[in-house]
Structure formats: structure tokens, C-alpha cells
Design a protein around this motif. Sequence first.
Motif, PDB file in Angstrom:
ATOM      1  N   ILE A  52       0.842  -1.200   0.000  1.00  0.00           N
ATOM      2  CA  ILE A  52       0.000   0.000   0.000  1.00  0.00           C
ATOM      3  C   ILE A  52       0.875   1.246   0.000  1.00  0.00           C
ATOM      4  O   ILE A  52       0.547   2.238  -0.653  1.00  0.00           O
ATOM      5  CB  ILE A  52      -0.943  -0.024   1.218  1.00  0.00           C
ATOM      6  CG1 ILE A  52      -1.948  -1.155   1.061  1.00  0.00           C
ATOM      7  CG2 ILE A  52      -1.659   1.299   1.389  1.00  0.00           C
ATOM      8  CD1 ILE A  52      -2.837  -1.368   2.253  1.00  0.00           C
ATOM      9  N   ALA A  53       1.992   1.218   0.717  1.00  0.00           N
ATOM     10  CA  ALA A  53       2.872   2.382   0.779  1.00  0.00           C
ATOM     11  C   ALA A  53       3.411   2.726  -0.607  1.00  0.00           C
ATOM     12  O   ALA A  53       3.489   3.904  -0.978  1.00  0.00           O
ATOM     13  CB  ALA A  53       4.025   2.119   1.743  1.00  0.00           C
ATOM     14  N   THR A  54       3.766   1.724  -1.387  1.00  0.00           N
ATOM     15  CA  THR A  54       4.278   1.976  -2.723  1.00  0.00           C
ATOM     16  C   THR A  54       3.180   2.541  -3.614  1.00  0.00           C
ATOM     17  O   THR A  54       3.422   3.471  -4.388  1.00  0.00           O
ATOM     18  CB  THR A  54       4.848   0.684  -3.335  1.00  0.00           C
ATOM     19  OG1 THR A  54       5.844   0.171  -2.458  1.00  0.00           O
ATOM     20  CG2 THR A  54       5.453   0.933  -4.692  1.00  0.00           C
ATOM     21  N   ARG A  55       1.979   1.986  -3.503  1.00  0.00           N
ATOM     22  CA  ARG A  55       0.877   2.517  -4.296  1.00  0.00           C
ATOM     23  C   ARG A  55       0.573   3.957  -3.922  1.00  0.00           C
ATOM     24  O   ARG A  55       0.333   4.793  -4.782  1.00  0.00           O
ATOM     25  CB  ARG A  55      -0.371   1.662  -4.102  1.00  0.00           C
ATOM     26  CG  ARG A  55      -0.264   0.298  -4.707  1.00  0.00           C
ATOM     27  CD  ARG A  55      -1.509  -0.486  -4.453  1.00  0.00           C
ATOM     28  NE  ARG A  55      -1.347  -1.858  -4.928  1.00  0.00           N
ATOM     29  CZ  ARG A  55      -2.233  -2.801  -4.751  1.00  0.00           C
ATOM     30  NH1 ARG A  55      -3.353  -2.535  -4.112  1.00  0.00           N
ATOM     31  NH2 ARG A  55      -2.015  -4.014  -5.203  1.00  0.00           N
ATOM     32  N   PHE A  56       0.590   4.275  -2.639  1.00  0.00           N
ATOM     33  CA  PHE A  56       0.343   5.643  -2.183  1.00  0.00           C
ATOM     34  C   PHE A  56       1.433   6.580  -2.690  1.00  0.00           C
ATOM     35  O   PHE A  56       1.142   7.691  -3.136  1.00  0.00           O
ATOM     36  CB  PHE A  56       0.263   5.687  -0.651  1.00  0.00           C
ATOM     37  CG  PHE A  56       0.009   7.058  -0.105  1.00  0.00           C
ATOM     38  CD1 PHE A  56      -1.243   7.630  -0.220  1.00  0.00           C
ATOM     39  CD2 PHE A  56       1.025   7.766   0.508  1.00  0.00           C
ATOM     40  CE1 PHE A  56      -1.485   8.906   0.279  1.00  0.00           C
ATOM     41  CE2 PHE A  56       0.797   9.033   1.005  1.00  0.00           C
ATOM     42  CZ  PHE A  56      -0.458   9.608   0.895  1.00  0.00           C
ATOM     43  N   THR A  57       2.686   6.132  -2.625  1.00  0.00           N
ATOM     44  CA  THR A  57       3.791   6.951  -3.110  1.00  0.00           C
ATOM     45  C   THR A  57       3.644   7.218  -4.599  1.00  0.00           C
ATOM     46  O   THR A  57       3.851   8.356  -5.054  1.00  0.00           O
ATOM     47  CB  THR A  57       5.134   6.248  -2.825  1.00  0.00           C
ATOM     48  OG1 THR A  57       5.237   6.018  -1.416  1.00  0.00           O
ATOM     49  CG2 THR A  57       6.310   7.078  -3.293  1.00  0.00           C
ATOM     50  N   ARG A  58       3.290   6.204  -5.350  1.00  0.00           N
ATOM     51  CA  ARG A  58       3.112   6.374  -6.789  1.00  0.00           C
ATOM     52  C   ARG A  58       1.962   7.347  -7.075  1.00  0.00           C
ATOM     53  O   ARG A  58       2.056   8.197  -7.962  1.00  0.00           O
ATOM     54  CB  ARG A  58       2.832   5.016  -7.434  1.00  0.00           C
ATOM     55  CG  ARG A  58       3.196   5.002  -8.894  1.00  0.00           C
ATOM     56  CD  ARG A  58       3.069   3.646  -9.554  1.00  0.00           C
ATOM     57  NE  ARG A  58       3.496   2.545  -8.721  1.00  0.00           N
ATOM     58  CZ  ARG A  58       2.763   1.445  -8.539  1.00  0.00           C
ATOM     59  NH1 ARG A  58       1.613   1.296  -9.132  1.00  0.00           N
ATOM     60  NH2 ARG A  58       3.210   0.473  -7.765  1.00  0.00           N
ATOM     61  N   TRP A  59       0.883   7.265  -6.321  1.00  0.00           N
ATOM     62  CA  TRP A  59      -0.244   8.168  -6.503  1.00  0.00           C
ATOM     63  C   TRP A  59       0.144   9.601  -6.157  1.00  0.00           C
ATOM     64  O   TRP A  59      -0.236  10.536  -6.865  1.00  0.00           O
ATOM     65  CB  TRP A  59      -1.417   7.705  -5.632  1.00  0.00           C
ATOM     66  CG  TRP A  59      -2.642   8.552  -5.808  1.00  0.00           C
ATOM     67  CD1 TRP A  59      -3.576   8.429  -6.774  1.00  0.00           C
ATOM     68  CD2 TRP A  59      -3.029   9.663  -4.996  1.00  0.00           C
ATOM     69  NE1 TRP A  59      -4.542   9.395  -6.606  1.00  0.00           N
ATOM     70  CE2 TRP A  59      -4.223  10.166  -5.524  1.00  0.00           C
ATOM     71  CE3 TRP A  59      -2.480  10.268  -3.867  1.00  0.00           C
ATOM     72  CZ2 TRP A  59      -4.888  11.261  -4.973  1.00  0.00           C
ATOM     73  CZ3 TRP A  59      -3.136  11.356  -3.326  1.00  0.00           C
ATOM     74  CH2 TRP A  59      -4.330  11.843  -3.871  1.00  0.00           C
ATOM     75  N   MET A  60       0.898   9.778  -5.070  1.00  0.00           N
ATOM     76  CA  MET A  60       1.335  11.128  -4.677  1.00  0.00           C
ATOM     77  C   MET A  60       2.283  11.734  -5.715  1.00  0.00           C
ATOM     78  O   MET A  60       2.229  12.934  -5.984  1.00  0.00           O
ATOM     79  CB  MET A  60       2.004  11.091  -3.292  1.00  0.00           C
ATOM     80  CG  MET A  60       1.027  10.895  -2.155  1.00  0.00           C
ATOM     81  SD  MET A  60      -0.252  12.156  -2.051  1.00  0.00           S
ATOM     82  CE  MET A  60       0.722  13.584  -1.632  1.00  0.00           C
TER      83      MET A  60
END
Length: 118
Positions: A52-60
Motif C-alpha cells: 500500500i505504501a508503494t501505491r500511495f507513493t506512486r499516486w502522490m
Amino acid sequence: MDFPSSQPSVPGQNHDADFDAELRSAKVEIPLHGSFQTDVWGRIAAAREATIATRFTRWMEAFSNLLERPLAATTALMVMTAGGVWLGSRAEEPGPDGKFAYVQSVSPFIQPHATEHK
């Protein structure tokens, strides 16, 4: 009085040192196919991408790149300002003073619950 001897009581235990040396000297080569290391690193990368952290980082990062455009940044600023004004206008009236409410709750002279129990 007889004391137990310090010699091992189980037959074959006196050869433990020889057996340990034999185990240490055994070298087994396990052949690995050439893409083994690539496959391992690929699985690690896939597991990292699934977090989830990687997905959030990619979205940000995508959102930040979008805000680099002047029109998108101006729109975001206007939306946030309008949201802040709307939330600020919904503020409720302040309640009773906290100190006064505390004094009322602990005062032995003000007993609002005494009339309820009669």
C-alpha cells in the motif's frame, strides 16, 4: 557409592566428533539455472510494488506532477480555498466556558441530578 561414568552411555556417541567432521566436509553443489537471481529480484520487486505504501507513493508522485501545471495548481488552490471557507462558515457557536462547566459539575451546591431521582 557408585557414580555414573563420564563415558557416553549410548553406543556410538563416542564417534560424534568424527561424524561432525564428516558432515562439515560434505560439499553439495546445487545447480541453479541462469535466471535464478533475476527471478528472485523480480519476485522481490513485485512484492514491493504490491504494498500500500508503494501505491500511495506512486499516486502522490502522479498528483505532484499534475500540480506542476499552472491550470491544475490554480484549480486545486481554488477548490481548497472554497472548501476552507465553507468549513469555516459551518462553525458552531461556542459552548459554555470550560471552567464554569467544570465548577458546575463538581459543586456540591448545584445538584441538577437530585431532582431527577425524587
